[in-house]
Design a protein around this motif. Structure first.
Motif, short mmCIF file in Angstrom:
data_model
loop_
_atom_site.label_atom_id
_atom_site.label_comp_id
_atom_site.label_asym_id
_atom_site.label_seq_id
_atom_site.Cartn_x
_atom_site.Cartn_y
_atom_site.Cartn_z
N PRO A 162 2.26 0.47 1.86
CA PRO A 162 3.39 1.31 1.70
C PRO A 162 3.00 2.73 1.21
CG PRO A 162 3.50 -0.73 0.37
CD PRO A 162 2.18 -0.59 0.71
N LEU A 163 3.58 3.57 1.85
CA LEU A 163 3.22 4.96 1.51
C LEU A 163 4.22 5.99 1.22
CD1 LEU A 163 1.03 7.30 2.74
CD2 LEU A 163 2.19 7.29 4.86
N SER A 164 3.63 6.54 0.31
CA SER A 164 4.55 7.78 -0.30
C SER A 164 3.88 9.04 -0.52
CB SER A 164 5.41 7.42 -1.46
OG SER A 164 6.18 8.57 -2.41
N GLY A 165 3.22 9.25 -1.54
CA GLY A 165 2.43 10.41 -1.95
C GLY A 165 0.89 10.08 -1.11
N GLY A 265 11.93 -2.79 -3.45
CA GLY A 265 11.98 -2.56 -1.82
C GLY A 265 10.56 -1.84 -1.28
N ALA A 266 10.19 -0.90 -2.15
CA ALA A 266 8.88 -0.31 -1.59
C ALA A 266 7.66 -1.50 -1.49
CB ALA A 266 8.44 0.69 -2.85
N ALA A 267 7.74 -2.39 -2.08
CA ALA A 267 6.76 -3.41 -1.95
C ALA A 267 6.70 -4.43 -0.72
CB ALA A 267 6.66 -4.55 -3.33
N ILE A 288 1.39 -5.68 -1.97
CA ILE A 288 2.46 -5.80 -2.43
C ILE A 288 2.51 -5.16 -3.65
CG2 ILE A 288 4.17 -7.66 -3.59
CD1 ILE A 288 3.69 -8.11 -0.39
N THR A 289 3.00 -3.67 -3.63
CA THR A 289 3.06 -2.82 -4.60
C THR A 289 3.21 -2.89 -6.11
OG1 THR A 289 4.36 -1.52 -3.34
CG2 THR A 289 2.03 -0.96 -2.86
N GLY A 290 4.65 -3.58 -6.12
CA GLY A 290 5.48 -3.52 -7.47
C GLY A 290 6.74 -4.11 -7.58
#
Ligand SMILES: *Cc1c(COP(=O)(O)O)cnc(C)c1O
Length: 304
Positions: A162-165, A265-267, A288-290
């Motif tokens: 998952p990509l944000s910053g 959702g981000a995960a 699975i990030t969070g």
């Protein structure tokens, strides 16, 4: 770092393996005490501070998970901590921060506005700003996921992140590409307000208005003066994927139905991506990030 951050499990997903036509594994970063991987970068950063910096305290801004992680690690280490947040941050994340004993300041409607308040605290009180992604110590902390993967699944071929910053992707990408440049790094974002991917396409940092999305932890700018993660993501990411909301929801449902996992959702964007995407080469790992969601949010998913 071992005293604060424990390695996380890697589990096989029979259901997603069927869809991807490759073995798929899930790296369970929601199993940290703070419910997300952000504890890794925060711990590495706070452990790198001098005694004087520790005394002056730390401050940070975030859509939630980074703030929670910084507050938790600061609490464990006895470092004063103020978290600056926008008014868009969900209630669950806010309550958790306060329970961790951090001072909370809410301002504006975007992460960029919260960041401005953070800089003021830095100038006024000499607090150290713990960047959510654009800092070498934070990137290296997230990179410990890559080190664990090399032990848990040395023949991994693709990692879906998952990509944000871009701190997570930069850290993992740096470690894995060094071990084997042929390991493929895929970054996944929602279609709405995908700042990093839009910036990469334009070749320069852009600012986008934040829209509502299931993947709220992937919102936020990448900083007009981005120093590390923009160029690192550009060189380390092999493939960038943009997901419509419907696919994120399918990802969430698949993790709930087949793994009995409630995540945010981000995960779930990686699962959403794999659902109708045959993968050329495996094994594949989804980070699975969070899992920072509350009952109210889960209810809205179910009803929509
Ligand atoms: C922060 C976060 C991400 C994205 O990490 P970046 O380093 O900003 O790219 C993904 N998922 C969750 C749950 C997060 O909290």
């Amino acid at each position: 770092m071992e005293s604060i951050v424990k390695p996380t499990p890697l589990v096989y997903s029979e259901f997603l393996s069927g869809h991807a036509a490759q073995p798929v594994y899930l790296k369970l970063e929601q199993s940290h005490p703070t419910g997300s991987f952000k504890i890794r970068g925060a711990a590495n950063k706070l452990l790198s501070l001098t005694d004087e910096e520790k005394q002056r305290g730390v401050t940070t801004f975030s859509t939630g998970n980074h703030g929670i992680a910084t507050a938790y690690v600061a609490g464990r280490m006895g470092i004063p901590c103020t978290v600056c947040l926008s008014h868009r941050v969900p209630e669950a994340k806010l309550g958790r921060l306060k329970r961790l004993g951090a001072a909370v300041e809410q301002t504006g409607v975007s992460q960029d506005e919260a960041a401005v308040r953070c800089r003021e605290l830095e100038a006024e009180k000499g607090m150290t700003v713990v960047e959510p992604f654009d800092d070498p110590a934070v990137i290296a902390g997230q990179g410990t996921i890559g080190l664990e993967l090399m032990e848990q699944l040395p023949n991994v071929r693709e990692v879906v992140i998952p990509l944000s910053g871009g701190g997570l992707l930069s850290g993992i990408g740096l470690v894995l590409k060094k071990a084997d440049p042929a390991i493929s790094i895929t970054g996944v974002t929602m279609e709405r307000s995908a700042v990093m991917q839009t910036s990469l396409k334009k070749g320069a940092v852009v600012t986008l208005e934040e829209e509502d999305t299931l993947a709220d932890s992937l919102l936020g700018g990448i900083g007009e003066d981005n120093r590390y993660t923009f160029s690192m993501t550009r060189s380390l990411m092999d493939k960038g994927v943009l997901l419509p909301e419907e696919r994120i929801k399918e990802g969430l449902y698949s993790l709930l139905d087949h793994h009995k996992m409630v995540v945010e959702g981000a995960a779930a964007v990686g699962a959403g991506y794999l659902l109708d995407q045959p993968i050329p080469e495996g094994p594949v790992v989804l980070i699975i990030t969070g899992n920072n969601v509350d009952t109210h949010t889960v209810k809205t998913w179910m009803d929509s």
